[in-house]
Design a protein around this motif. Structure first.
Motif, PDB file in Angstrom:
ATOM      1  N   MET A  78       0.860  -1.189   0.000  1.00  0.00           N
ATOM      2  CA  MET A  78       0.000   0.000   0.000  1.00  0.00           C
ATOM      3  C   MET A  78       0.889   1.229   0.000  1.00  0.00           C
ATOM      4  O   MET A  78       1.986   1.208   0.560  1.00  0.00           O
ATOM      5  CB  MET A  78      -0.904   0.006   1.241  1.00  0.00           C
ATOM      6  CG  MET A  78      -1.915   1.142   1.295  1.00  0.00           C
ATOM      7  SD  MET A  78      -2.880   1.138   2.856  1.00  0.00           S
ATOM      8  CE  MET A  78      -3.853  -0.365   2.650  1.00  0.00           C
ATOM      9  N   LYS A  79       0.422   2.303  -0.639  1.00  0.00           N
ATOM     10  CA  LYS A  79       1.176   3.552  -0.626  1.00  0.00           C
ATOM     11  C   LYS A  79       1.410   3.992   0.816  1.00  0.00           C
ATOM     12  O   LYS A  79       0.489   3.982   1.640  1.00  0.00           O
ATOM     13  CB  LYS A  79       0.409   4.617  -1.413  1.00  0.00           C
ATOM     14  CG  LYS A  79       1.226   5.839  -1.734  1.00  0.00           C
ATOM     15  CD  LYS A  79       0.663   6.625  -2.932  1.00  0.00           C
ATOM     16  CE  LYS A  79      -0.644   7.292  -2.608  1.00  0.00           C
ATOM     17  NZ  LYS A  79      -1.031   8.250  -3.675  1.00  0.00           N
ATOM     18  N   ALA A  80       2.638   4.380   1.130  1.00  0.00           N
ATOM     19  CA  ALA A  80       3.026   4.661   2.520  1.00  0.00           C
ATOM     20  C   ALA A  80       2.138   5.710   3.167  1.00  0.00           C
ATOM     21  O   ALA A  80       1.755   5.568   4.329  1.00  0.00           O
ATOM     22  CB  ALA A  80       4.491   5.098   2.568  1.00  0.00           C
ATOM     23  N   ILE A  81       1.794   6.752   2.448  1.00  0.00           N
ATOM     24  CA  ILE A  81       1.004   7.837   3.024  1.00  0.00           C
ATOM     25  C   ILE A  81      -0.398   7.359   3.401  1.00  0.00           C
ATOM     26  O   ILE A  81      -1.064   7.946   4.250  1.00  0.00           O
ATOM     27  CB  ILE A  81       0.941   9.040   2.059  1.00  0.00           C
ATOM     28  CG1 ILE A  81       0.499  10.308   2.785  1.00  0.00           C
ATOM     29  CG2 ILE A  81       0.077   8.726   0.852  1.00  0.00           C
ATOM     30  CD1 ILE A  81       1.475  10.826   3.806  1.00  0.00           C
ATOM     31  N   LEU A  82      -0.840   6.260   2.794  1.00  0.00           N
ATOM     32  CA  LEU A  82      -2.130   5.656   3.135  1.00  0.00           C
ATOM     33  C   LEU A  82      -1.961   4.566   4.193  1.00  0.00           C
ATOM     34  O   LEU A  82      -2.891   4.305   4.969  1.00  0.00           O
ATOM     35  CB  LEU A  82      -2.785   5.070   1.892  1.00  0.00           C
ATOM     36  CG  LEU A  82      -3.171   6.056   0.792  1.00  0.00           C
ATOM     37  CD1 LEU A  82      -3.682   5.313  -0.437  1.00  0.00           C
ATOM     38  CD2 LEU A  82      -4.238   7.030   1.298  1.00  0.00           C
ATOM     39  N   ARG A  83      -0.821   3.934   4.217  1.00  0.00           N
ATOM     40  CA  ARG A  83      -0.564   2.844   5.165  1.00  0.00           C
ATOM     41  C   ARG A  83      -0.523   3.363   6.609  1.00  0.00           C
ATOM     42  O   ARG A  83      -1.135   2.793   7.514  1.00  0.00           O
ATOM     43  CB  ARG A  83       0.764   2.154   4.823  1.00  0.00           C
ATOM     44  CG  ARG A  83       1.204   1.070   5.793  1.00  0.00           C
ATOM     45  CD  ARG A  83       0.342  -0.165   5.674  1.00  0.00           C
ATOM     46  NE  ARG A  83       0.664  -0.931   4.478  1.00  0.00           N
ATOM     47  CZ  ARG A  83      -0.069  -1.946   4.037  1.00  0.00           C
ATOM     48  NH1 ARG A  83      -1.160  -2.304   4.686  1.00  0.00           N
ATOM     49  NH2 ARG A  83       0.275  -2.601   2.943  1.00  0.00           N
ATOM     50  N   TYR A  84       0.204   4.441   6.839  1.00  0.00           N
ATOM     51  CA  TYR A  84       0.345   4.973   8.194  1.00  0.00           C
ATOM     52  C   TYR A  84      -0.938   5.694   8.617  1.00  0.00           C
ATOM     53  O   TYR A  84      -1.521   6.448   7.832  1.00  0.00           O
ATOM     54  CB  TYR A  84       1.523   5.937   8.268  1.00  0.00           C
ATOM     55  CG  TYR A  84       2.863   5.291   8.028  1.00  0.00           C
ATOM     56  CD1 TYR A  84       3.380   4.357   8.920  1.00  0.00           C
ATOM     57  CD2 TYR A  84       3.619   5.603   6.908  1.00  0.00           C
ATOM     58  CE1 TYR A  84       4.617   3.761   8.707  1.00  0.00           C
ATOM     59  CE2 TYR A  84       4.859   5.014   6.688  1.00  0.00           C
ATOM     60  CZ  TYR A  84       5.351   4.097   7.586  1.00  0.00           C
ATOM     61  OH  TYR A  84       6.572   3.503   7.368  1.00  0.00           O
ATOM     62  N   THR A 109       7.186  14.598   0.180  1.00  0.00           N
ATOM     63  CA  THR A 109       7.284  14.188   1.579  1.00  0.00           C
ATOM     64  C   THR A 109       8.148  12.944   1.714  1.00  0.00           C
ATOM     65  O   THR A 109       7.843  11.898   1.137  1.00  0.00           O
ATOM     66  CB  THR A 109       5.889  13.901   2.168  1.00  0.00           C
ATOM     67  OG1 THR A 109       5.052  15.044   1.969  1.00  0.00           O
ATOM     68  CG2 THR A 109       5.986  13.591   3.651  1.00  0.00           C
ATOM     69  N   LEU A 110       9.220  13.069   2.478  1.00  0.00           N
ATOM     70  CA  LEU A 110      10.108  11.952   2.788  1.00  0.00           C
ATOM     71  C   LEU A 110       9.763  11.419   4.164  1.00  0.00           C
ATOM     72  O   LEU A 110       9.859  12.147   5.163  1.00  0.00           O
ATOM     73  CB  LEU A 110      11.571  12.399   2.759  1.00  0.00           C
ATOM     74  CG  LEU A 110      12.239  12.527   1.388  1.00  0.00           C
ATOM     75  CD1 LEU A 110      13.495  13.383   1.500  1.00  0.00           C
ATOM     76  CD2 LEU A 110      12.583  11.157   0.836  1.00  0.00           C
ATOM     77  N   GLY A 117      13.712   2.733   6.095  1.00  0.00           N
ATOM     78  CA  GLY A 117      14.574   3.894   5.946  1.00  0.00           C
ATOM     79  C   GLY A 117      13.825   5.026   5.270  1.00  0.00           C
ATOM     80  O   GLY A 117      12.612   5.182   5.449  1.00  0.00           O
ATOM     81  N   SER A 118      14.510   5.835   4.464  1.00  0.00           N
ATOM     82  CA  SER A 118      13.893   6.987   3.814  1.00  0.00           C
ATOM     83  C   SER A 118      13.098   6.547   2.587  1.00  0.00           C
ATOM     84  O   SER A 118      13.621   5.877   1.699  1.00  0.00           O
ATOM     85  CB  SER A 118      14.954   8.007   3.415  1.00  0.00           C
ATOM     86  OG  SER A 118      15.986   7.378   2.667  1.00  0.00           O
ATOM     87  N   ILE A 119      11.828   6.921   2.559  1.00  0.00           N
ATOM     88  CA  ILE A 119      10.950   6.609   1.430  1.00  0.00           C
ATOM     89  C   ILE A 119      10.110   7.840   1.116  1.00  0.00           C
ATOM     90  O   ILE A 119       9.909   8.709   1.966  1.00  0.00           O
ATOM     91  CB  ILE A 119      10.018   5.414   1.742  1.00  0.00           C
ATOM     92  CG1 ILE A 119       9.174   5.690   2.989  1.00  0.00           C
ATOM     93  CG2 ILE A 119      10.840   4.141   1.927  1.00  0.00           C
ATOM     94  CD1 ILE A 119       8.168   4.612   3.319  1.00  0.00           C
ATOM     95  N   LEU A 120       9.629   7.922  -0.104  1.00  0.00           N
ATOM     96  CA  LEU A 120       8.675   8.968  -0.455  1.00  0.00           C
ATOM     97  C   LEU A 120       7.274   8.536  -0.044  1.00  0.00           C
ATOM     98  O   LEU A 120       6.972   7.341   0.019  1.00  0.00           O
ATOM     99  CB  LEU A 120       8.707   9.254  -1.955  1.00  0.00           C
ATOM    100  CG  LEU A 120       9.803  10.180  -2.471  1.00  0.00           C
ATOM    101  CD1 LEU A 120       9.757  10.258  -3.991  1.00  0.00           C
ATOM    102  CD2 LEU A 120       9.687  11.579  -1.876  1.00  0.00           C
ATOM    103  N   ALA A 121       6.409   9.505   0.181  1.00  0.00           N
ATOM    104  CA  ALA A 121       5.034   9.208   0.578  1.00  0.00           C
ATOM    105  C   ALA A 121       4.329   8.308  -0.427  1.00  0.00           C
ATOM    106  O   ALA A 121       3.453   7.523  -0.063  1.00  0.00           O
ATOM    107  CB  ALA A 121       4.254  10.514   0.755  1.00  0.00           C
ATOM    108  N   LYS A 122       4.710   8.390  -1.695  1.00  0.00           N
ATOM    109  CA  LYS A 122       4.046   7.606  -2.744  1.00  0.00           C
ATOM    110  C   LYS A 122       4.598   6.186  -2.866  1.00  0.00           C
ATOM    111  O   LYS A 122       4.045   5.373  -3.616  1.00  0.00           O
ATOM    112  CB  LYS A 122       4.199   8.308  -4.093  1.00  0.00           C
ATOM    113  CG  LYS A 122       5.633   8.341  -4.629  1.00  0.00           C
ATOM    114  CD  LYS A 122       5.694   8.988  -5.990  1.00  0.00           C
ATOM    115  CE  LYS A 122       7.114   8.985  -6.558  1.00  0.00           C
ATOM    116  NZ  LYS A 122       7.178   9.590  -7.911  1.00  0.00           N
TER     117      LYS A 122
END
Length: 246
Positions: A78-84, A109-110, A117-122
């Motif tokens: 799932m896209k990270a910005i939706l997962r969290y 957004t990182l 580690g470091s990922i983009l919101a997408k």
């Protein structure tokens, strides 16, 4: 403009049956490094005792520990910005934003994940559990990512204005090498700690709605219930102190 952001302990389950590959995450040239960390984590899940897993996850219930000990490479993405979905993400209200504001967040957004580690919101991630500050017996996640990903982050951020909305712990994953902006919140003259997460989410939402591209544009934002008290410069860090008012 790039905004540095924290993950959250709580996440939404489910996702899409997508293949995890170089396109799933930022920095495809470091894919093998990322996979190394993920395999270290996954191997530990398959061989650790219940008590070890309980400590790693910060969980005690049998069914929860069992769920999060499943093979992470077989889980949906799932896209990270939706997962969290912790406090900051609840106040961000990503799903309620229009397409342009969502795209702004996706690209700028990182998020500094305990596991990835470091990922983009997408970027796409699984529903994982790794308690903040926990590591494997022979592997320290923040040290690994700081050592192997800092150069790429330096290049990405070289020509960007930076607003750092991370909680202090996540500075362990990456040290910013150029001037940047961070924030602190006061209410009735006292520093707000836990609920600061909510205001970080609100700030990210306002940045996205207004498509802010520079620090100067950020200074000129009129954010409901927030007023700039002062700005403190500490070497590369410029810290905005916001007063919260009703």
């Amino acid at each position: 403009m790039k905004i540095l952001f924290s993950p959250s302990e709580t996440k939404i389950a489910g996702g899409d049956e997508l293949k995890f590959d170089k396109s799933s995450l930022i920095f495809p040239n470091l894919y093998e490094k990322r996979v190394l960390a993920l395999h270290k984590f996954n191997d530990f899940l398959q061989n650790a005792s219940f008590d070890e897993l309980s400590k790693l996850f910060g969980l005690k219930k049998d069914e929860e520990v069992k769920y999060y000990s499943n093979d992470i490479f077989s889980k949906p993405l799932m896209k990270a910005i939706l997962r969290y979905n912790g406090v900051a993400y609840e106040y961000l209200k990503y799903r309620s934003l229009d397409e342009n504001a969502q795209s702004y967040i996706d690209e700028n957004t990182l998020i500094f994940s305990n596991l990835y580690g470091s990922i983009l919101a997408k970027n796409f991630i699984v529903d994982y559990k790794l308690k903040q500050g926990e590591n494997l017996p022979d592997f320290v996640f923040d040290d690994f990512y700081k050592q192997n990903f800092s150069d790429e982050l330096d290049k990405m951020l070289e020509n960007e204005d930076i607003i750092d909305l991370r909680a202090g712990f996540y500075e362990k994953f990456y040290t910013i090498k150029k001037p940047f902006l961070t924030v602190k919140f006061l209410k009735n003259g006292k520093v707000v700690s836990h609920f600061a997460k909510a205001y970080r989410g609100i700030l990210l939402r306002e940045l996205a709605i207004n498509k802010v591209q520079t620090i100067d544009e950020f200074y000129n934002l009129n954010i409901k219930k927030l007023k700039i008290n002062k700005i403190i410069q500490k070497k590369l860090r410029n810290e905005i102190i916001f007063d919260i008012f009703e």
